[in-house]
Each structure stands twice: as C-alpha cells, then as structure tokens.
Design a protein around this motif. Structure first.
Motif, PDB file in Angstrom:
ATOM      1  N   ASP A  65      95.817 -48.973 -61.903  1.00 42.25           N
ATOM      2  CA  ASP A  65      95.247 -47.848 -61.161  1.00 42.25           C
ATOM      3  C   ASP A  65      95.311 -48.083 -59.656  1.00 42.25           C
ATOM      4  O   ASP A  65      95.412 -47.130 -58.872  1.00 42.25           O
ATOM      5  CB  ASP A  65      93.785 -47.624 -61.549  1.00 42.25           C
ATOM      6  CG  ASP A  65      93.611 -47.188 -62.989  1.00 42.25           C
ATOM      7  OD1 ASP A  65      94.593 -46.692 -63.582  1.00 42.25           O
ATOM      8  OD2 ASP A  65      92.496 -47.346 -63.534  1.00 42.25           O
ATOM      9  N   LEU A  66      95.194 -49.343 -59.256  1.00 47.93           N
ATOM     10  CA  LEU A  66      95.201 -49.734 -57.853  1.00 47.93           C
ATOM     11  C   LEU A  66      96.299 -50.760 -57.619  1.00 47.93           C
ATOM     12  O   LEU A  66      96.631 -51.538 -58.521  1.00 47.93           O
ATOM     13  CB  LEU A  66      93.862 -50.363 -57.446  1.00 47.93           C
ATOM     14  CG  LEU A  66      92.583 -49.549 -57.640  1.00 47.93           C
ATOM     15  CD1 LEU A  66      91.370 -50.413 -57.313  1.00 47.93           C
ATOM     16  CD2 LEU A  66      92.603 -48.295 -56.775  1.00 47.93           C
ATOM     17  N   VAL A  84     101.748 -45.002 -53.666  1.00 49.68           N
ATOM     18  CA  VAL A  84     102.587 -46.052 -53.072  1.00 49.68           C
ATOM     19  C   VAL A  84     103.870 -45.488 -52.492  1.00 49.68           C
ATOM     20  O   VAL A  84     104.249 -45.789 -51.348  1.00 49.68           O
ATOM     21  CB  VAL A  84     102.884 -47.151 -54.109  1.00 49.68           C
ATOM     22  CG1 VAL A  84     103.913 -48.142 -53.565  1.00 49.68           C
ATOM     23  CG2 VAL A  84     101.604 -47.884 -54.488  1.00 49.68           C
ATOM     24  N   GLU A  85     104.581 -44.672 -53.235  1.00 55.44           N
ATOM     25  CA  GLU A  85     105.854 -44.149 -52.755  1.00 55.44           C
ATOM     26  C   GLU A  85     105.660 -43.304 -51.499  1.00 55.44           C
ATOM     27  O   GLU A  85     106.433 -43.426 -50.533  1.00 55.44           O
ATOM     28  CB  GLU A  85     106.540 -43.324 -53.841  1.00 55.44           C
ATOM     29  CG  GLU A  85     107.915 -42.813 -53.424  1.00 55.44           C
ATOM     30  CD  GLU A  85     108.608 -42.052 -54.546  1.00 55.44           C
ATOM     31  OE1 GLU A  85     109.587 -41.341 -54.237  1.00 55.44           O
ATOM     32  OE2 GLU A  85     108.184 -42.169 -55.706  1.00 55.44           O
ATOM     33  N   PHE A  86     104.642 -42.467 -51.489  1.00 47.32           N
ATOM     34  CA  PHE A  86     104.366 -41.645 -50.318  1.00 47.32           C
ATOM     35  C   PHE A  86     104.093 -42.517 -49.100  1.00 47.32           C
ATOM     36  O   PHE A  86     104.682 -42.336 -48.024  1.00 47.32           O
ATOM     37  CB  PHE A  86     103.193 -40.715 -50.595  1.00 47.32           C
ATOM     38  CG  PHE A  86     102.667 -40.004 -49.387  1.00 47.32           C
ATOM     39  CD1 PHE A  86     103.514 -39.279 -48.573  1.00 47.32           C
ATOM     40  CD2 PHE A  86     101.323 -40.047 -49.079  1.00 47.32           C
ATOM     41  CE1 PHE A  86     103.028 -38.608 -47.446  1.00 47.32           C
ATOM     42  CE2 PHE A  86     100.827 -39.391 -47.964  1.00 47.32           C
ATOM     43  CZ  PHE A  86     101.683 -38.667 -47.143  1.00 47.32           C
ATOM     44  N   LEU A 188     105.016 -48.609 -61.738  1.00 46.14           N
ATOM     45  CA  LEU A 188     104.000 -47.725 -61.166  1.00 46.14           C
ATOM     46  C   LEU A 188     103.896 -46.429 -61.965  1.00 46.14           C
ATOM     47  O   LEU A 188     104.877 -45.987 -62.570  1.00 46.14           O
ATOM     48  CB  LEU A 188     104.349 -47.383 -59.716  1.00 46.14           C
ATOM     49  CG  LEU A 188     104.204 -48.505 -58.693  1.00 46.14           C
ATOM     50  CD1 LEU A 188     104.796 -48.068 -57.355  1.00 46.14           C
ATOM     51  CD2 LEU A 188     102.740 -48.898 -58.518  1.00 46.14           C
ATOM     52  N   PRO A 189     102.720 -45.795 -61.961  1.00 44.92           N
ATOM     53  CA  PRO A 189     102.591 -44.494 -62.636  1.00 44.92           C
ATOM     54  C   PRO A 189     103.333 -43.408 -61.863  1.00 44.92           C
ATOM     55  O   PRO A 189     103.861 -43.649 -60.770  1.00 44.92           O
ATOM     56  CB  PRO A 189     101.077 -44.250 -62.620  1.00 44.92           C
ATOM     57  CG  PRO A 189     100.592 -45.009 -61.420  1.00 44.92           C
ATOM     58  CD  PRO A 189     101.454 -46.238 -61.343  1.00 44.92           C
ATOM     59  N   ALA A 190     103.363 -42.207 -62.402  1.00 47.62           N
ATOM     60  CA  ALA A 190     104.007 -41.081 -61.727  1.00 47.62           C
ATOM     61  C   ALA A 190     103.454 -40.953 -60.314  1.00 47.62           C
ATOM     62  O   ALA A 190     102.242 -41.006 -60.097  1.00 47.62           O
ATOM     63  CB  ALA A 190     103.761 -39.799 -62.518  1.00 47.62           C
ATOM     64  N   GLN A 191     104.354 -40.779 -59.360  1.00 47.18           N
ATOM     65  CA  GLN A 191     103.972 -40.833 -57.960  1.00 47.18           C
ATOM     66  C   GLN A 191     103.638 -39.463 -57.372  1.00 47.18           C
ATOM     67  O   GLN A 191     104.193 -38.428 -57.765  1.00 47.18           O
ATOM     68  CB  GLN A 191     105.105 -41.466 -57.149  1.00 47.18           C
ATOM     69  CG  GLN A 191     105.333 -42.932 -57.473  1.00 47.18           C
ATOM     70  CD  GLN A 191     104.153 -43.788 -57.035  1.00 47.18           C
ATOM     71  OE1 GLN A 191     103.925 -43.996 -55.850  1.00 47.18           O
ATOM     72  NE2 GLN A 191     103.387 -44.275 -58.004  1.00 47.18           N
TER      73      GLN A 191
END
Length: 345
Positions: A65-66, A84-86, A188-191
């Motif tokens: 989650d983090l 993260v991606e953003f 990572l989860p969906a960004q």
C-alpha cells in the motif's frame, strides 16, 4: 495561534481532521519526507486517525500500500503506492541530472554502469525483494563494486528511472528496528494516471497537504525552478484563495479524512513536513531556535514538539528534550512523549 498556522495544521492533518487510513494520509500529503524510516512511519501515524503503530505502518508497506522512494530533491519520501509513477514522471527530468552527473565522476562510474546496474538488480530481484546488503552482493557478483557509496548511488539512479522502490519490511540485524527491502516497480498496483497538466496537478497536490503556501515554497519542496513553480500555480489560479502574503489555499474540501478532537501539542518526527516544507520556517519556529532544529551542517533535522502550531522543543527517542518554551510543563512533555512510546509498543 495565527490563522496561517491553524490552516497549516489542518492541511497537515494535525488539527481537526486526520486521514481515515494510512493510504488516505499518504495520498493527502502526496509525499512524506522519510530519510529515516522510523520518522516516516511516525509522521504518517501522527496524521492518521487512531494513531497506527509502527507495526501497522510496516504492514502497509508489506501489503504494497505504501512505498518509499526518491521523488523530490533526491530525498527519500513515503508515497501511496498508486502515486509512484506520477511522482517520478513529474520529478524525474528535474532531479536525474542533479543526482547523477555531479557524482558519476567522483564515484568512478561510467555511463554504461547505470544500465549495467539496472540489469543486475532486475535479475537479482526477479526472485523476490532483497535487503540493501543483498543487492550490493549482487552488484559485486556482477562486476560492479558497490563500495564507497557507489551501490547506494546506483540504487537511487535506477529508482529514479522507475525500476525499484523500498517496500516490504524485515527485522533489522540489530533486532531493535525494521528495515525495508528493495522491490521491482513491476509489482506496484495500478497507477494514478499522469495528467496532461502534470505540474499543475503536482502543485494542487502540494497545496492539499501543505497550504497556506506560496509557489516559492513549492519550488523548494518539489525541486522545480521558480519559473516552473509559478507557471504551475498560474494554471490553478482560479481554484485557490490568496492571503495578503501571497500564500495560497485550495478551495476544494479534503477527502479521505475524518473529524478528530484536536490536540494542543503534537510530537512530530525528524524531517517532518510541517517544519520542512517551506522556504521560510520562521512562522513555525522562532529564528533563534532554527539552528537547533536544523537543517544542521550535516543536513540533520531534529524531531520536534509543536504546541499551537509553534515548535517549542526538540526531542530524541531516548525521551530527552531540548525545551524552547519554559511554560511547557513536565506533564505536557511526558504526555507528548507517550504518543511515540505507544507508536512503537
């Protein structure tokens, strides 16, 4: 308490509302400074309803989650994993040159070493997350010497490329703390989608967790140039209120928060966003005490105790305090320190 400090406490989730969950808090803050893992965990806890323990925050890292990575100023921050991606997309172009070029020659690295390090680390992490020491062993086995800070520098460089992040936790070798494992960003989860006007959105996200603040404050926090920060602010000018000093506040209400009973005293972590996130820190700390709080010559910023929005002491995890305000009673000091003891219990 001044109106500016009251509103900053609210934005920082240190007033009448707090994050409904750790992820809500992380998203609200956009990025929470966390050079020291314990400090990042305590900073999130202090802003989240129910005051999650250190073990609770570890569990959020373990679930994915983090994450902790280097989105701004080459400094470790905690982010919601979906951001993260953003964050890296917005920050990457501005900080890669600052964190790579000045150190490459000093560390004796070639341009090809960065791609080589990425291949080695990707291969090593394919079987699962690893400690820093295990990643360094993989580099050495692959012909890259991690000594002399080269290994750490290479990890930062490939993290900025969006390859890895610090995620799950394990017991530290000391037995008295936890440490994080390096994990591939592939997991990572969906960004969060990166918006077309990404600089403006980043400024919007900064104000959500830090207002009232100026574009100049944002430039310091984000690593943007003043020209870029002012341009981002201009894009959302119709969404903010501006006070007489040029500090801006979003009109939109906070989401993902719940009402709580505000506290007069707040024990906050080292490098806490409430103190660090502004070019001018004299609103929150008397000028004569800023050298004690930091940043010091080695970049250290002490944990702080805030009363009614103003820094009144620094503290250490051994429960010692350097008190700035003589009206702070022993009972108030002990009550504040109890929040950290409960956090690590």
């Amino acid at each position: 308490m001044t109106d500016v400090l009251q509103r900053r406490l609210e934005s920082h989730l240190l007033g009448r509302v707090q994050g409904a969950s750790l992820v809500d808090t992380a998203r609200h803050m956009m990025a929470t400074q966390a050079q020291e893992l314990w400090g990042g965990k305590f900073a999130l806890s202090a802003r989240t309803a129910g005051a999650p323990t250190a073990a609770d925050v570890d569990a959020a890292f373990d679930r994915g989650d983090l994450v902790r990575t280097w989105p701004f100023r080459g400094t470790l921050h905690v982010l919601a994993a979906t951001d993260v991606e953003f964050a890296l997309t917005v920050a990457r172009d501005r900080i890669v040159s600052r964190t790579t070029a000045p150190h490459r020659e000093r560390l004796g690295l070639e341009n090809d070493d960065y791609s080589r390090a990425e291949r080695i680390v990707r291969g090593a992490l394919a079987a699962g997350p690893l400690t820093r020491a295990e990643v360094f062993d993989a580099m050495l086995a692959g012909g890259l010497d991690p000594a002399g800070n080269r290994g750490t520098h290479l990890i930062v460089a490939i993290a900025l490329r969006g390859v890895v992040h610090w995620g799950p936790t394990v017991d530290h070798v000391s037995g008295s703390a936890t440490q994080q494992l390096l994990r591939l960003n592939d997991e990572l989860p969906a960004q969060t989608p990166v918006p077309e006007h990404r600089d403006a959105e980043m400024y919007r996200r900064y104000l959500r967790g830090h207002a009232p603040a100026t574009p100049e404050d944002f430039a310091w926090w984000s690593g943007f140039t003043l020209t870029q920060a002012r341009a981002a602010a201009a894009e959302i000018a119709d969404e903010v209120d501006v006070d007489d000093a040029g500090r801006q506040t979003l009109r939109e209400p906070a989401v993902g928060v719940v009402a709580v009973v505000p506290r007069s005293e707040q024990l906050l972590a080292s490098f806490d966003e409430y103190y660090m996130s502004y070019r001018d820190r004299t609103l929150t700390c008397a000028p004569e005490f800023i050298s004690t709080v930091g940043p010091s010559k080695n970049g250290r910023v002490e944990p702080i105790l805030v009363r009614d929005g103003v820094v009144v002491a620094t503290w250490k995890r051994d429960r010692t305090m350097v008190v700035f305000d003589e009206t702070l009673t022993a009972g108030e000091r002990e009550a504040a320190l109890a929040s950290y003891r409960e956090h690590i219990a």
